[in-house]
Design a protein around this motif. Structure first.
Motif, PDB file in Angstrom:
ATOM      1  N   UNK A 232      30.968  31.574  18.612  1.00  0.00           N
ATOM      2  CA  UNK A 232      30.903  33.012  18.339  1.00  0.00           C
ATOM      3  C   UNK A 232      29.525  33.534  18.733  1.00  0.00           C
ATOM      4  N   UNK A 233      29.495  34.667  19.434  1.00  0.00           N
ATOM      5  CA  UNK A 233      28.221  35.282  19.787  1.00  0.00           C
ATOM      6  C   UNK A 233      27.628  35.950  18.556  1.00  0.00           C
ATOM      7  N   UNK A 234      26.369  35.656  18.250  1.00  0.00           N
ATOM      8  CA  UNK A 234      25.729  36.114  17.019  1.00  0.00           C
ATOM      9  C   UNK A 234      24.457  36.885  17.327  1.00  0.00           C
ATOM     10  N   UNK A 235      24.261  37.988  16.624  1.00  0.00           N
ATOM     11  CA  UNK A 235      22.989  38.699  16.586  1.00  0.00           C
ATOM     12  C   UNK A 235      22.534  38.706  15.132  1.00  0.00           C
ATOM     13  N   UNK A 236      21.341  38.232  14.873  1.00  0.00           N
ATOM     14  CA  UNK A 236      20.798  38.208  13.517  1.00  0.00           C
ATOM     15  C   UNK A 236      20.082  39.526  13.253  1.00  0.00           C
ATOM     16  N   UNK A 237      20.467  40.186  12.175  1.00  0.00           N
ATOM     17  CA  UNK A 237      19.907  41.500  11.849  1.00  0.00           C
ATOM     18  C   UNK A 237      18.817  41.362  10.779  1.00  0.00           C
ATOM     19  N   UNK A 238      17.559  41.267  11.242  1.00  0.00           N
ATOM     20  CA  UNK A 238      16.420  41.252  10.332  1.00  0.00           C
ATOM     21  C   UNK A 238      16.418  40.071   9.377  1.00  0.00           C
ATOM     22  N   UNK A 239      15.932  40.304   8.158  1.00  0.00           N
ATOM     23  CA  UNK A 239      15.747  39.236   7.170  1.00  0.00           C
ATOM     24  C   UNK A 239      17.063  38.963   6.435  1.00  0.00           C
TER      25      UNK A 239
ATOM     26  N   UNK B 127      32.560  45.965  18.749  1.00  0.00           N
ATOM     27  CA  UNK B 127      33.644  46.219  19.704  1.00  0.00           C
ATOM     28  C   UNK B 127      33.835  45.062  20.678  1.00  0.00           C
ATOM     29  N   UNK B 128      32.731  44.397  21.024  1.00  0.00           N
ATOM     30  CA  UNK B 128      32.770  43.309  22.001  1.00  0.00           C
ATOM     31  C   UNK B 128      32.994  41.939  21.353  1.00  0.00           C
ATOM     32  N   UNK B 129      33.189  41.918  20.029  1.00  0.00           N
ATOM     33  CA  UNK B 129      33.397  40.650  19.347  1.00  0.00           C
ATOM     34  C   UNK B 129      32.119  39.945  18.946  1.00  0.00           C
ATOM     35  N   UNK B 130      30.993  40.627  19.017  1.00  0.00           N
ATOM     36  CA  UNK B 130      29.712  40.051  18.605  1.00  0.00           C
ATOM     37  C   UNK B 130      29.580  40.156  17.088  1.00  0.00           C
ATOM     38  N   UNK B 131      29.187  39.052  16.445  1.00  0.00           N
ATOM     39  CA  UNK B 131      28.964  39.036  15.007  1.00  0.00           C
ATOM     40  C   UNK B 131      27.508  39.390  14.721  1.00  0.00           C
ATOM     41  N   UNK B 132      27.305  40.507  14.035  1.00  0.00           N
ATOM     42  CA  UNK B 132      25.971  40.911  13.592  1.00  0.00           C
ATOM     43  C   UNK B 132      25.821  40.403  12.156  1.00  0.00           C
ATOM     44  N   UNK B 133      25.027  39.356  11.987  1.00  0.00           N
ATOM     45  CA  UNK B 133      24.890  38.724  10.674  1.00  0.00           C
ATOM     46  C   UNK B 133      23.859  39.493   9.867  1.00  0.00           C
ATOM     47  N   UNK B 134      24.288  39.942   8.690  1.00  0.00           N
ATOM     48  CA  UNK B 134      23.502  40.857   7.869  1.00  0.00           C
ATOM     49  C   UNK B 134      22.956  40.191   6.626  1.00  0.00           C
ATOM     50  N   UNK B 135      23.744  39.284   6.032  1.00  0.00           N
ATOM     51  CA  UNK B 135      23.347  38.733   4.731  1.00  0.00           C
ATOM     52  C   UNK B 135      23.852  37.314   4.546  1.00  0.00           C
ATOM     53  N   UNK B 136      23.039  36.520   3.855  1.00  0.00           N
ATOM     54  CA  UNK B 136      23.439  35.164   3.451  1.00  0.00           C
ATOM     55  C   UNK B 136      23.847  35.109   1.989  1.00  0.00           C
ATOM     56  N   UNK B 137      23.895  36.282   1.334  1.00  0.00           N
ATOM     57  CA  UNK B 137      24.181  36.291  -0.099  1.00  0.00           C
ATOM     58  C   UNK B 137      25.219  37.321  -0.477  1.00  0.00           C
ATOM     59  N   UNK B 138      25.223  37.665  -1.723  1.00  0.00           N
ATOM     60  CA  UNK B 138      26.209  38.594  -2.274  1.00  0.00           C
ATOM     61  C   UNK B 138      26.080  39.975  -1.633  1.00  0.00           C
ATOM     62  N   UNK B 139      27.251  40.591  -1.305  1.00  0.00           N
ATOM     63  CA  UNK B 139      27.282  41.927  -0.710  1.00  0.00           C
ATOM     64  C   UNK B 139      28.324  42.792  -1.411  1.00  0.00           C
ATOM     65  N   UNK B 140      28.153  44.099  -1.307  1.00  0.00           N
ATOM     66  CA  UNK B 140      29.093  45.050  -1.907  1.00  0.00           C
ATOM     67  C   UNK B 140      30.216  45.363  -0.917  1.00  0.00           C
ATOM     68  N   UNK B 141      31.170  44.469  -0.801  1.00  0.00           N
ATOM     69  CA  UNK B 141      32.251  44.716   0.152  1.00  0.00           C
ATOM     70  C   UNK B 141      33.636  44.629  -0.469  1.00  0.00           C
TER      71      UNK B 141
END
Length: 320
Positions: free
Chosen positions: A16-23, A77-91
């Motif tokens: 999977x193509x990944x972009x890491x978003x900040x911390x 849209x292109x199937x890239x996963x933008x990774x935002x968090x390694x922990x609990x999220x409000x989803x």
């Protein structure tokens, strides 16, 4: 509070193509996080090739009524996963029981993918679908869970959420299961515009009226007391069991009893579907034993006693 610092490595290991978003390792909500499954969402934003992740900022920072992060990853849209968090999220909010997922705090139990499409007149792209399947399979393997631990938000929501729209969640889970089993299952799609693979008489018109179509258009014809079938040709690699999925755009005036004919090893079998509903997604017609070889395998017949156009759009075979 547990975290999933392995997420990026697991996704990349699955191709999977990944972009890491900040911390992302330290961006999370307070509270427990002990995930046992994956939850699929759509963002309700309209993405495009030129604007592939319009909801990314909101998923990271949240809204006035709901602080971020709002998911562990956004799928653009292109199937890239933008990774935002390694922990609990409000989803997920409060979850009702669905499959093996018990009722309780969904934000504790579930890792969330926000798939960036609007879900009203836009379905997920093929790239989003394929990346979501690969990512979900890899994460569930990491968690030691099977494909039944992947759910859609509409299956767990206690407030009437509809996401993710335009997808058969049972088919999506079956594709996750196939991926977890090795990802070697043969699959092929024939659309009405696939060269050399679709045949229909001149009685079948061409339309792009519905935005739920697969590809640029689809075929339509009036029902008659005669077959005049539109055929889909597949090069089936071996005599075996195959799941047959159909895609049609749903319109209230279309046919309520459209016959799909599947040419099996024991003869033709007919499955009737209501093309007024459940459109814009893959819908399973069942699993059948198909013979090997390159031949017409699935057809849409005009022989229906119901009123309304009979639609021929796309068909998919998957070996199971």
């Amino acid at each position: 509070m547990a975290t999933i610092p392995w997420l990026v490595d697991v996704l990349r290991g699955a191709g999977v193509q990944v972009v890491v978003e900040g911390d992302w390792l330290n961006r999370m909500r307070p509270g427990d996080f002990n995930p046992i499954g994956v939850l699929w969402h759509h963002t309700a934003a309209t993405s495009s090739a030129s604007n592939p992740h319009p909801a990314l900022n909101i998923c990271i920072n949240g809204r006035s009524d709901l602080p971020g992060p709002l998911c562990q990853a956004l799928v653009d849209y292109h199937g890239v996963f933008h990774v935002i968090s390694a922990g609990r999220c409000n989803h997920a909010g409060t979850a009702r029981a669905s499959g093996p997922i018990p009722a309780g705090d969904g934000n504790t139990m579930l890792i969330g993918w926000e798939i960036d499409y609007n879900g009203v007149d836009q379905e997920m792209t093929a790239a989003q679908y394929n990346a979501s399947i690969a990512a979900t399979a890899a994460v569930l393997k990491q968690l030691g869970r099977d494909a039944s631990y992947a759910r859609g938000h509409r299956e767990t929501s206690t407030t009437g959420k509809i996401d993710p729209s335009f997808i058969d969640l049972n088919v999506m889970r079956a594709d996750v299961a196939a991926k977890m089993a090795g990802g070697t299952a043969w699959s092929a799609v024939v659309d009405n515009s696939t060269a050399g693979r679709f045949t229909a008489s001149a009685n079948w018109g061409v339309s792009s009226y519905s935005g739920q179509r697969y590809g640029s258009d689809y075929r339509y014809a009036n029902p008659v007391a005669a077959s005049d079938a539109a055929w889909y040709k597949f090069n089936v690699p071996a005599t075996a069991s195959y799941r047959v999925d159909a895609w049609w755009p749903a319109v209230s005036g279309y046919n309520a009893s459209t016959p799909y004919i599947v040419a099996t090893t024991t003869g033709n079998q007919t499955v009737y579907v209501d093309q007024r509903v459940n459109g814009g997604q893959w819908r399973s017609l069942g699993t059948f034993t198909l013979p090997a070889g390159d031949a017409n395998r699935v057809a849409v017949s005009r022989w229906s006693s119901a009123a309304g156009y009979v639609i021929a759009d796309a068909v998919r075979l998957t070996r199971v």
